[in-house]
Design a protein around this motif. Structure first.
Motif, mmCIF file in Angstrom:
data_model
loop_
_atom_site.group_PDB
_atom_site.id
_atom_site.type_symbol
_atom_site.label_atom_id
_atom_site.label_comp_id
_atom_site.label_asym_id
_atom_site.label_seq_id
_atom_site.Cartn_x
_atom_site.Cartn_y
_atom_site.Cartn_z
ATOM 1 N N UNK C 73 -12.959 -3.322 1.745
ATOM 2 C CA UNK C 73 -12.579 -1.990 1.248
ATOM 3 C C UNK C 73 -11.372 -1.421 1.987
ATOM 4 N N UNK C 74 -10.757 -2.200 2.854
ATOM 5 C CA UNK C 74 -9.628 -1.694 3.627
ATOM 6 C C UNK C 74 -8.286 -2.127 3.084
ATOM 7 N N UNK C 75 -7.254 -1.872 3.879
ATOM 8 C CA UNK C 75 -5.903 -2.211 3.485
ATOM 9 C C UNK C 75 -5.092 -2.769 4.636
ATOM 10 N N UNK C 76 -3.988 -3.409 4.276
ATOM 11 C CA UNK C 76 -3.077 -4.004 5.253
ATOM 12 C C UNK C 76 -1.687 -3.406 5.028
ATOM 13 N N UNK C 77 -1.142 -2.789 6.034
ATOM 14 C CA UNK C 77 0.225 -2.297 5.938
ATOM 15 C C UNK C 77 1.180 -3.468 6.127
ATOM 16 N N UNK C 78 2.082 -3.639 5.172
ATOM 17 C CA UNK C 78 3.103 -4.667 5.326
ATOM 18 C C UNK C 78 4.381 -4.203 4.641
ATOM 19 N N UNK C 79 5.452 -4.930 4.869
ATOM 20 C CA UNK C 79 6.711 -4.579 4.222
ATOM 21 C C UNK C 79 6.643 -4.917 2.737
ATOM 22 N N UNK C 80 7.292 -4.116 1.939
ATOM 23 C CA UNK C 80 7.197 -4.358 0.495
ATOM 24 C C UNK C 80 7.875 -5.665 0.070
ATOM 25 N N UNK C 81 8.631 -6.265 0.964
ATOM 26 C CA UNK C 81 9.206 -7.570 0.651
ATOM 27 C C UNK C 81 8.560 -8.681 1.471
ATOM 28 N N UNK C 82 7.427 -8.373 2.075
ATOM 29 C CA UNK C 82 6.741 -9.398 2.873
ATOM 30 C C UNK C 82 6.278 -10.551 1.986
ATOM 31 N N UNK C 83 6.184 -11.698 2.610
ATOM 32 C CA UNK C 83 5.731 -12.888 1.885
ATOM 33 C C UNK C 83 4.340 -12.697 1.294
ATOM 34 N N UNK C 84 3.449 -12.068 2.044
ATOM 35 C CA UNK C 84 2.079 -11.870 1.529
ATOM 36 C C UNK C 84 2.078 -11.001 0.273
ATOM 37 N N UNK C 85 3.046 -10.121 0.130
ATOM 38 C CA UNK C 85 3.135 -9.281 -1.062
ATOM 39 C C UNK C 85 3.878 -9.975 -2.200
ATOM 40 N N UNK C 86 4.910 -10.709 -1.868
ATOM 41 C CA UNK C 86 5.833 -11.194 -2.898
ATOM 42 C C UNK C 86 5.596 -12.628 -3.352
#
Lengths: 331, 331, 331, 331
Positions: C73-86
């Motif tokens: 139920x939590x979240x991870x702060x990362x850069x919007x161009x991070x590999x995990x996001x993109x």
């Protein structure tokens, strides 16, 4: 005459009154004045501090409670006939993100420490096998049998020894409690969380998750919202719970149901498949005998080929119970 | 005077009457006579066949509808201020098993086909990027703006062209519908599934998931139980929905709320951040101005530092709306 | 001449030798003698105790590390161009069971504490919004920029203050480390877990998850098996890691790649979109200019319409780098 | 002398050669020339069109295959001693998002249609119970027994009749195939997807998921990336698979292992717990007898208190098998 399910019964008058009384604008979700009173009210009932969340169904109550105890890679020891295994449409797999139910045996759908050990002792402590994180027991069991305080205590001791959470599915907790003498604290024992059922006992749409380990409630609160179970007009649920606690309506209702069940059981003798320790009777009877009962206007479920399940509700008339007892005696 | 949230309002009298009328023993879950009438009743409202599931919250409605359209490895295009993104505690991540919300812009929290294309066109059709499986739009939007029928149709065309499901979050569908002239069919357009909200519009605890693609309902039915949202006394939810449809109470309530909002908007001029096309007003005003309003006994939420959100409910007295209008005019 | 991706390069000779040396029967999974040496070898590199798991891909490394820090139920702060996001096909949604990536900005795809605060400070501490559980930063960033030790320390301080886990995606950790002077401890700083990449740096199929918070490793071990990432002949992976650490091959390889990148960057001047602090160059250039380069036999990816991404590998010949530098200078 | 596990064996020389041959720059992931040849090569082996994905472990192969067939609210019928139930650390729960394994009995860990029916026939077609979506069988079974073509066909017929997917876990498919006469098509029969194992049969780190229903591969491709199983230098995995197919090395290796097992079985008589139809022997023997064998330098696992599991590998020397046979005969 209705012995199909306590789920099918109507709603107790105090429920309606309490809901109406809550029918004024108030804070949404569980910020309202009624919801805010739950922790105190339940703490008084159990004689120890607890944190309480309302929720609309027993399935949600069970799964939210367990989701606060069990990591996705873990497992929950439960009876192979437990409701979470048999009747919740895979909800534990959903709420626990794929954690596994580790199935144990045990007479009358109750677990003894030895049943639990028989499941967890052979699990090698390595990553190839799912490790137990919690135990879930049902009070009263799927077959209407109640754990005695020392039985719960023994399981709690095992849980503690192995570092496992302990959850109690109390869909019929009130009936167990009534059977055991009326002390909620005794009937719950030292579990970490209890799904305290009200809907089968005259409620409409509110169950309580009672967290004795209050840190678990902090997790479950997020999980409840995430599961879409945080109703925006929560005061109508909270009101139901308080109405049932007030003046021990819950206990009174359960005693009525249990008493009807005992009336019926008193004539059943060898036909009883399990001791009657709540409001359910599992009766050995042939298809022809069931036909006879149904022809006398009794409504109930078949239980396999050679048995019937009869459930008394909070509002089963004593007269219906007596008539059913007579009908059974006459078979 | 209450302009905080339509969630906080009390329950319409027809709801109580219908629930009481359903208060007799009946089949549990959704096997009861009232639940069985839903498909027909909603099909009449929309003038086309649909399959309808009751559920207690809008979050559950949205997520169950989407879970029938979106595979766990897919994504849902929605507005970056959509309720499913901002206010549901991560429920879409839970119900969709980790599928991703693909966030689009768009004025007043409405999506245009170009907004959607701006999100999905750059997605390479390879396994490294999450592919869109569905689109979710909100009618009325988070800022109280309503999609016109041709706007929904254009999105539906895009969805069809790209093989995407189309879901409408209608937490305030009634308000949009009232604004657009009262045709539910026009307000919904050719979406695959609609979360039709009643709780913000005078209901107590029942929302409808309306599946126009009825095969989706067959999946959602399993998912509802699996999510613990299949209440055992479902007739009390079904009764709420039928009561709201009967005699168009839902539309009448929405018109009342919209009318109050328009009364207020009529004096707001340049202060309006968004067109008022439902029952919400987003008003530019300073902290001091908000203080002034509150000192006159108006209750509402701040919206950031320089604005207020004012929401009219189904039972907002016309007089309250007029007083608020005067107070705003006098700022 | 190959500047497409360090992923495309071949495998360093020491890798082959070490794998061959491991080619005798041994215990399966990670019970073999080679795997058993990892903790010690990496602890020596970082100068502090760590627990290390091998895994075949960076995606698995990132997601397993995060799965030990973040509840569903939590979240991870990362850069919007991070590999995990993109670029990970939604793997974080899968491994974290629907937890949410909370996207932050930041120059050159690096996060500063202020970027993180801009994301987490507006999150109300209530159940309607996903709460942050961890931060993930990328060393070197998606744009080939390296965090200085004090920058990591400042983020770690923020993480500690807010009770958040801190993960470092080090797909090009070796390159960052080489750029920063060669101290692995300095380049990692006080993070809880590091995905230490080897495949882009001359390895074949082994990455290391380095847990400085060793309790996290105990969770990740179960999650690795559960994700099907516990290979049965794990010694061939462990051997790759040890071979790279032995004699600092990893650092030598990274220096070679960085040096080639710097050679190229030295002529690029205003064309550089980001500082070159690892082995990647993002070069402003027109389609026609890219055509010119390609006609001279240079292979690379377009980066949008007006730029190119050039990546040097562990085995990029100095001569190729010089030729590319001349070609860019001549544009 | 090693009879512990075929997992523990070293790697076949053709594997090394093929990997070295692939050691030049090529497209990353599965875009390389070697990976692109897999569909054709496996289609030739099976004599029908198939789509093939490489993956590093059998657990990932099984779970990815099933994840393309089973919705999160469904179930998979498998043997209660199947690898997916017993030895994969809960991976099916993870990959199938909480779907349930529905456990069946059956001699020697093989399922017959009647075993499957005994599990699925009692499942009521309602939302309270998890519905089957697929069947998974193991070729050869956990006890080294092989399904005959007509046995697989009968299960496939049942699967088709009930609308269920059919998956075959072929961790030791090669051994089953060798036992059955060498036709891969016969050994696989009409399943929808096969996890074709190579690692236990002389491979290093590559298994094949063979999709005969090629639409499933399109889903599994996304799921593979999402699970972090799409290695960036995939050509080293693809090369292993092609090397094993080329000249039927896989079949030759399996025949060697099976032959060693048969040598041993030939003297075991009544001690055999299961027919030896692959490369595994389950031998009744006392702790003292196991001690005797170990004192002669034979290495193997205990199987409960009264048995041993002996596994021959692709490179078990004929001499070791003969010595073990003699030792058993002498017990």
């Amino acid at each position: 005459m209705q012995f199909l399910s306590d789920n099918a019964a109507s709603v107790h008058p105090v429920i309606w009154a309490a809901m109406k009384a809550a029918d004024a604008p108030d804070s949404p979700y569980d910020g309202d004045a009624v919801s805010q009173r739950l922790d105190e009210a339940f703490s008084a009932v159990f004689g120890r501090e607890c944190a309480v969340l309302w929720v609309a169904t027993g399935t949600a109550a069970n799964c939210l409670a367990l989701s606060a105890m069990v990591q996705p890679h873990g497992g929950v020891v439960c009876h192979r006939e437990a409701h979470i295994e048999m009747d919740e449409g895979g909800a534990p797999g959903f709420y626990l993100h794929g954690a596994k139910l580790l199935l144990a045996g045990g007479a009358s759908a109750k677990l003894a420490p030895s049943d639990i050990r028989a499941v967890i002792d052979p699990i090698r402590d390595d990553v190839h096998q799912v490790q137990p994180h919690a135990i879930s027991i049902t009070q009263a069991s799927e077959y209407g049998c109640s754990y005695r305080p020392d039985e719960v205590a023994a399981i709690a001791e095992l849980a503690k020894e192995r570092g496992l959470g302990l959850h109690m599915d109390g869909a019929r907790f009130a009936n167990a409690c009534a059977f055991l003498g009326g002390s909620a604290a005794d009937a719950a024992g030292p579990v970490d969380a209890l799904s305290f059922g009200f809907v089968k006992n005259g409620g409409m749409s509110a169950e309580a998750i009672v967290f004795f380990d209050t840190e678990l409630a902090d997790v479950a609160r997020y999980r409840r919202k995430r599961a879409g179970h945080l109703q925006s007009k929560g005061r109508y649920l909270a009101a139901q719970l308080l109405a049932m606690l007030d003046g021990d309506v819950w206990l009174h209702n359960a005693r009525t149901a249990n008493s009807a069940a005992l009336e019926i059981a008193s004539v059943a003798g060898e036909r009883l498949m399990h001791p009657v320790e709540a409001n359910e009777i599992f009766l050995r009877c042939t298809p022809a005998e069931r036909e006879t009962l149904r022809s006398q206007n009794f409504d109930f479920y078949d239980w396999g080929d050679d048995a019937a399940r009869l459930v008394a509700a909070w509002n089963t008339p004593q007269e219906h119970a007596m008539k059913l007892a007579q009908a059974i005696a006459a078979l």
